[in-house]
Each structure stands twice: as C-alpha cells, then as structure tokens.
Design a protein around this motif. Sequence first.
Motif, mmCIF file in Angstrom:
data_model
loop_
_atom_site.group_PDB
_atom_site.id
_atom_site.type_symbol
_atom_site.label_atom_id
_atom_site.label_comp_id
_atom_site.label_asym_id
_atom_site.label_seq_id
_atom_site.Cartn_x
_atom_site.Cartn_y
_atom_site.Cartn_z
ATOM 1 N N GLY A 198 18.471 -40.776 -3.139
ATOM 2 C CA GLY A 198 19.203 -41.991 -3.452
ATOM 3 C C GLY A 198 18.281 -43.189 -3.455
ATOM 4 O O GLY A 198 17.222 -43.189 -2.829
ATOM 5 N N THR A 199 18.694 -44.220 -4.158
ATOM 6 C CA THR A 199 17.901 -45.446 -4.265
ATOM 7 C C THR A 199 18.724 -46.613 -3.740
ATOM 8 O O THR A 199 19.799 -46.908 -4.258
ATOM 9 C CB THR A 199 17.510 -45.728 -5.725
ATOM 10 O OG1 THR A 199 16.774 -44.619 -6.240
ATOM 11 C CG2 THR A 199 16.672 -46.992 -5.829
ATOM 12 N N SER A 200 18.196 -47.264 -2.724
ATOM 13 C CA SER A 200 18.841 -48.462 -2.191
ATOM 14 C C SER A 200 17.807 -49.573 -2.067
ATOM 15 O O SER A 200 16.687 -49.318 -1.611
ATOM 16 C CB SER A 200 19.466 -48.205 -0.810
ATOM 17 O OG SER A 200 20.492 -47.242 -0.889
ATOM 18 N N HIS A 201 18.170 -50.771 -2.486
ATOM 19 C CA HIS A 201 17.321 -51.939 -2.284
ATOM 20 C C HIS A 201 18.028 -52.841 -1.281
ATOM 21 O O HIS A 201 19.150 -53.311 -1.527
ATOM 22 C CB HIS A 201 17.074 -52.667 -3.609
ATOM 23 C CG HIS A 201 16.307 -51.830 -4.582
ATOM 24 N ND1 HIS A 201 16.342 -52.039 -5.949
ATOM 25 C CD2 HIS A 201 15.477 -50.774 -4.397
ATOM 26 C CE1 HIS A 201 15.573 -51.155 -6.540
ATOM 27 N NE2 HIS A 201 15.048 -50.375 -5.626
ATOM 28 N N LEU A 202 17.377 -53.039 -0.151
ATOM 29 C CA LEU A 202 17.977 -53.808 0.936
ATOM 30 C C LEU A 202 17.305 -55.168 1.068
ATOM 31 O O LEU A 202 16.076 -55.269 0.999
ATOM 32 C CB LEU A 202 17.818 -53.069 2.261
ATOM 33 C CG LEU A 202 18.744 -51.894 2.568
ATOM 34 C CD1 LEU A 202 18.419 -51.327 3.938
ATOM 35 C CD2 LEU A 202 20.194 -52.315 2.517
ATOM 36 N N LEU A 314 17.638 -38.918 1.154
ATOM 37 C CA LEU A 314 17.890 -37.532 0.777
ATOM 38 C C LEU A 314 19.387 -37.230 0.801
ATOM 39 O O LEU A 314 20.148 -37.863 1.541
ATOM 40 C CB LEU A 314 17.169 -36.593 1.743
ATOM 41 C CG LEU A 314 15.650 -36.550 1.604
ATOM 42 C CD1 LEU A 314 15.035 -35.874 2.818
ATOM 43 C CD2 LEU A 314 15.243 -35.836 0.323
ATOM 44 N N PRO A 315 19.818 -36.272 -0.012
ATOM 45 C CA PRO A 315 21.228 -35.878 0.016
ATOM 46 C C PRO A 315 21.680 -35.518 1.431
ATOM 47 O O PRO A 315 20.979 -34.823 2.177
ATOM 48 C CB PRO A 315 21.264 -34.652 -0.904
ATOM 49 C CG PRO A 315 20.130 -34.868 -1.868
ATOM 50 C CD PRO A 315 19.063 -35.530 -1.043
ATOM 51 N N GLY A 316 22.838 -36.036 1.815
ATOM 52 C CA GLY A 316 23.423 -35.719 3.108
ATOM 53 C C GLY A 316 22.915 -36.538 4.271
ATOM 54 O O GLY A 316 23.272 -36.255 5.422
ATOM 55 N N THR A 317 22.104 -37.570 3.996
ATOM 56 C CA THR A 317 21.497 -38.317 5.108
ATOM 57 C C THR A 317 21.791 -39.814 5.074
ATOM 58 O O THR A 317 21.201 -40.565 5.848
ATOM 59 C CB THR A 317 19.967 -38.132 5.106
ATOM 60 O OG1 THR A 317 19.405 -38.783 3.952
ATOM 61 C CG2 THR A 317 19.573 -36.661 5.102
ATOM 62 N N VAL A 318 22.669 -40.264 4.200
ATOM 63 C CA VAL A 318 22.878 -41.700 4.016
ATOM 64 C C VAL A 318 23.347 -42.371 5.306
ATOM 65 O O VAL A 318 22.797 -43.401 5.725
ATOM 66 C CB VAL A 318 23.887 -41.956 2.869
ATOM 67 C CG1 VAL A 318 24.210 -43.451 2.773
ATOM 68 C CG2 VAL A 318 23.324 -41.467 1.540
ATOM 69 N N ASP A 319 24.361 -41.815 5.950
ATOM 70 C CA ASP A 319 24.891 -42.444 7.167
ATOM 71 C C ASP A 319 23.853 -42.442 8.284
ATOM 72 O O ASP A 319 23.713 -43.431 9.031
ATOM 73 C CB ASP A 319 26.162 -41.717 7.630
ATOM 74 C CG ASP A 319 27.328 -41.929 6.676
ATOM 75 O OD1 ASP A 319 27.271 -42.872 5.864
ATOM 76 O OD2 ASP A 319 28.285 -41.126 6.730
ATOM 77 N N GLU A 320 23.129 -41.350 8.423
ATOM 78 C CA GLU A 320 22.089 -41.251 9.445
ATOM 79 C C GLU A 320 21.018 -42.316 9.239
ATOM 80 O O GLU A 320 20.609 -42.995 10.191
ATOM 81 C CB GLU A 320 21.450 -39.865 9.402
ATOM 82 C CG GLU A 320 20.239 -39.705 10.305
ATOM 83 C CD GLU A 320 19.445 -38.450 9.993
ATOM 84 O OE1 GLU A 320 18.270 -38.381 10.407
ATOM 85 O OE2 GLU A 320 19.989 -37.540 9.343
ATOM 86 N N GLU A 339 21.260 -53.200 -4.168
ATOM 87 C CA GLU A 339 21.584 -52.068 -5.039
ATOM 88 C C GLU A 339 21.750 -50.852 -4.148
ATOM 89 O O GLU A 339 21.009 -50.677 -3.172
ATOM 90 C CB GLU A 339 20.470 -51.815 -6.060
ATOM 91 C CG GLU A 339 20.744 -50.627 -6.974
ATOM 92 C CD GLU A 339 19.560 -50.273 -7.872
ATOM 93 O OE1 GLU A 339 19.705 -49.328 -8.652
ATOM 94 O OE2 GLU A 339 18.514 -50.930 -7.770
ATOM 95 N N HIS A 340 22.713 -50.021 -4.477
ATOM 96 C CA HIS A 340 22.909 -48.805 -3.692
ATOM 97 C C HIS A 340 23.394 -47.699 -4.616
ATOM 98 O O HIS A 340 24.527 -47.719 -5.081
ATOM 99 C CB HIS A 340 23.918 -49.035 -2.570
ATOM 100 C CG HIS A 340 24.172 -47.804 -1.743
ATOM 101 N ND1 HIS A 340 23.169 -47.140 -1.055
ATOM 102 C CD2 HIS A 340 25.309 -47.097 -1.504
ATOM 103 C CE1 HIS A 340 23.678 -46.100 -0.429
ATOM 104 N NE2 HIS A 340 24.976 -46.053 -0.687
ATOM 105 N N GLN A 341 22.506 -46.759 -4.887
ATOM 106 C CA GLN A 341 22.860 -45.584 -5.677
ATOM 107 C C GLN A 341 22.614 -44.359 -4.806
ATOM 108 O O GLN A 341 21.470 -44.071 -4.449
ATOM 109 C CB GLN A 341 22.037 -45.522 -6.961
ATOM 110 C CG GLN A 341 22.302 -46.683 -7.907
ATOM 111 C CD GLN A 341 21.606 -46.512 -9.240
ATOM 112 O OE1 GLN A 341 21.429 -45.412 -9.743
ATOM 113 N NE2 GLN A 341 21.195 -47.620 -9.828
ATOM 114 N N PRO A 342 23.666 -43.654 -4.449
ATOM 115 C CA PRO A 342 23.516 -42.538 -3.507
ATOM 116 C C PRO A 342 22.739 -41.370 -4.102
ATOM 117 O O PRO A 342 22.602 -41.267 -5.330
ATOM 118 C CB PRO A 342 24.965 -42.151 -3.203
ATOM 119 C CG PRO A 342 25.754 -42.627 -4.374
ATOM 120 C CD PRO A 342 25.063 -43.860 -4.864
ATOM 121 N N PRO A 343 22.227 -40.496 -3.248
ATOM 122 C CA PRO A 343 21.520 -39.310 -3.742
ATOM 123 C C PRO A 343 22.470 -38.369 -4.466
ATOM 124 O O PRO A 343 23.690 -38.418 -4.265
ATOM 125 C CB PRO A 343 20.974 -38.675 -2.464
ATOM 126 C CG PRO A 343 21.844 -39.185 -1.361
ATOM 127 C CD PRO A 343 22.277 -40.548 -1.780
#
Length: 433
Positions: A198-202, A314-320, A339-343
């Motif tokens: 996933g791609t996130s810009h914070l 990585l897939p399955g790790t966003v909340d962590e 921007e927030h695009q999940p894996p």
Amino acid sequence: MSTSPGTPDVVDLCAQLIRFDTTNRGGGSSEGEREAAEFVAARLEDAGVRPTVLEPAPRRTNVLARIPGSQPELPALLVQAHLDVVPADPAEWSVHPFSGEVRDGYVWGRGAVDMKDMAAMTIAVVAEWAATGRRPRRDIVLAFVADEEDQGEFGAHWLVTNHPQHFAGCQAAISESGGFSYHVDGTRLYPIGAAERGTSHLKLTATGRAGHGSRRNPANAVTRLVQALARISSYEHPIRLTPVVEAFLVGTGKALGVEVDLSDVDGTIARLGPAATLVENTVRNSTTPTMLQAGYKVNVIPGTATAQLDVRTLPGTVDELTATIDELLGPDVRREYLEHQPPVQAPIDSPWFTAMADAITDEDPEAVVVPYCLGGGTDAKAFSTLGIDCYGFAPLSLPVGFDYRAMAHGVDERVPVDGLRFGVRVLDRFLSR
C-alpha cells in the motif's frame, strides 16, 4: 504467433506511442494523453473494435473497449495500460526521449517499459485476431488510461468511480510490472505480480511554543519533529511474510538451489544473490521521511514544523503499522493522510495465475514462474476496489545483463525488439485461453 500481412507490427506500434509526449508532471500538470489515446482508438477501430473515449478533464483521455468472447458466460478479463509517462530531460539521454528510435535491437524512449510496450503488445494481439478471424473465449475488456503516474484522478480511480459499468463481469486484470524474464546464474525467473504494498503519504505536524532563537525553549516544535523523525527512521520494522512473498522465497530458492529458512528471512534473502532485489523491499513495511518544512527566519523558533513520510504497507499490516507510527510520534506530533491507498493482493492458487504461467512456459520451456509482491504501486489499487483480482503481467523476454528494473523512470529507457515480439506471443496465448 507470426504477424499477418497488413497488421501493425508491435515494434512500430511501440515506437509510435513513444513519439506522443504524454508527460505527467503531477499535481494536474500534464501534456495530456489525448493524441496517444486517439491513436489507440483508431487502431482499435481498424481491428473492428469500437472504442469508448472518456475525458474527465480537457486532454486527460481514457480509451475503453470490450471484445465479446465466444463463451460470454466465462468471467471477463481486464487488460489495462496507462498512456502517461514521467518527465524526461533530453539533455541526459543518448537519444531524444520522445523519438521512438529503433536501434541496436531496442526501441528507445520514455514509456518504452512503463508502459507503452504493454499498450503496443495489446493492440498487436487484437489486430492479429481481427486479421485471422479469431476471437477470445471470454470477454476481454481493454482500458488505456490517463494519470497513473500521479494520483489516477483523471484515469483509473475516476473510471472506477464514475464508469464502473464498463468493467462488469471482470474477475481478473493484468497490467504492468510482471511476467518479464530475470536472469540469475543461468536460471530464468519470470516473476508475476500478485500483490502490491500500500501507498500512504503522511503529513506530520509538530506543535510547540514560538520564541526567540537565543532563548531556552523546551517546547521547540522543530526539535519535537526531528526527534519523532529520528525514532521513525531508526525503527526496524519486523518481518511480515505474506503468502505471495513466502511463495516467491520458496519457489526461487528451489530453482536456484538455495536453502530457504523462513525463520531467518534476511539470511535467506542474502543467499538469493541478484534475485534478492525482487523481494528485499517487500518483507517489511517502510516509513521514509522525504520532506521537511519549518520556520521563516533563522533567529525565530516557529510554533509549528511539518514533515512528510512515504509509507509503504504490506497486505494485512495496515492497522499494525498505523499503531506503530502513532507510538513513535509522541504526544506533540500529529499525523494526517495526504493520500492513502491500501495494499492489494490476488490469489496465486488460481486458474488465472496458472494460465499466465502456462503461457510463459509454452514460449520458454525453461522458465521458472514465481509470484512476487511489488514494492511500489500501480492502477491495480483502483481496479481492485471493484473486486477484480489484479496481476502484474506484461510479458517480456529480456537479454542477460539488461537492467530492466532501472529502465522505468530512468535515463535511456528502452525495450528489446525481440522481447516485444515474445510478449505478443505470450499475451496472445494467455488472452486466448
């Protein structure tokens, strides 16, 4: 598959597409994709395929089409390619980046591998079908889109939001960044993209108390921000093995005769040699500081300071990962998503993946096909929101020593002529199944 007389050659198609300057500078600044899209639409019409041309903004042009299959009850397949490219400085290149020059066995120019090659191969297959009176078994949906090199707001993301009906029935999709040969000590790996980080810009904002630079200030926003960034930069993200990455390690290790120890992933990667570059960035999340801004005068302590992070998940790790970032930031630094695009990930134990692998091995019996996870992102993030399983499959046969991964966005980008023709044959086999 040999090209029938009168049908366009894939090399010429690729060169012609490169000659359209479709530079996308980001932030809405672009040369636009219109002329390239009109060229694509015309070639589809030549092949008896009726295109639909859609523009969310002037010159930001997308081309869609559906080729009916002989067995329409089968799930449809989406083939998607973007027409925009990143900027290129002619002064840095051996040839003009929009010349589409063919020399030394390569087609040269911006977009040669990212990804006007795939657009050209797709058109070549469709033209050959028309010339020989063939049709696919299933519906094939084509999407030649704008704005992938920025946010996709004029391309894939806009299409899935405003025109999802064009993708009705599509169960799977193929696009860039997979299916190319990768030489390792005499073994030809063909990694197929089955996942993307996933791609996130914070944006991080530290707050404090403004004041004079000569005076003690324990509430200095700059100091608070720098300390938070130091904690983030020094943090060692834990190994997180996804199914796709684990399958890559096992399959590649077996092919190369390398010991695979999943309890020591870093050691296993080190033993893979050149193949390590395909996996080393996708066993962990990453949080990379890239931009800083604070203050207006050297002797004034500002009340706020900001930074931006490039975050890959990585897939399955966003909340962590989100919880980890919050813990590292501390009490005086807040975050917001720009921007927030999940894996995304697609199944590898599927008939789609098997068909892609079979299409490659039919052309190259010594091929070793493995799934892999892309470290960056593509328009798969948009199309996956429609429930479509998205794969990176733009097949190419590459010569030994050719640094394919350095081509995209690089100087002297080029694609082998023989590789394009190999890709057309593989793509034809896959799309005809």
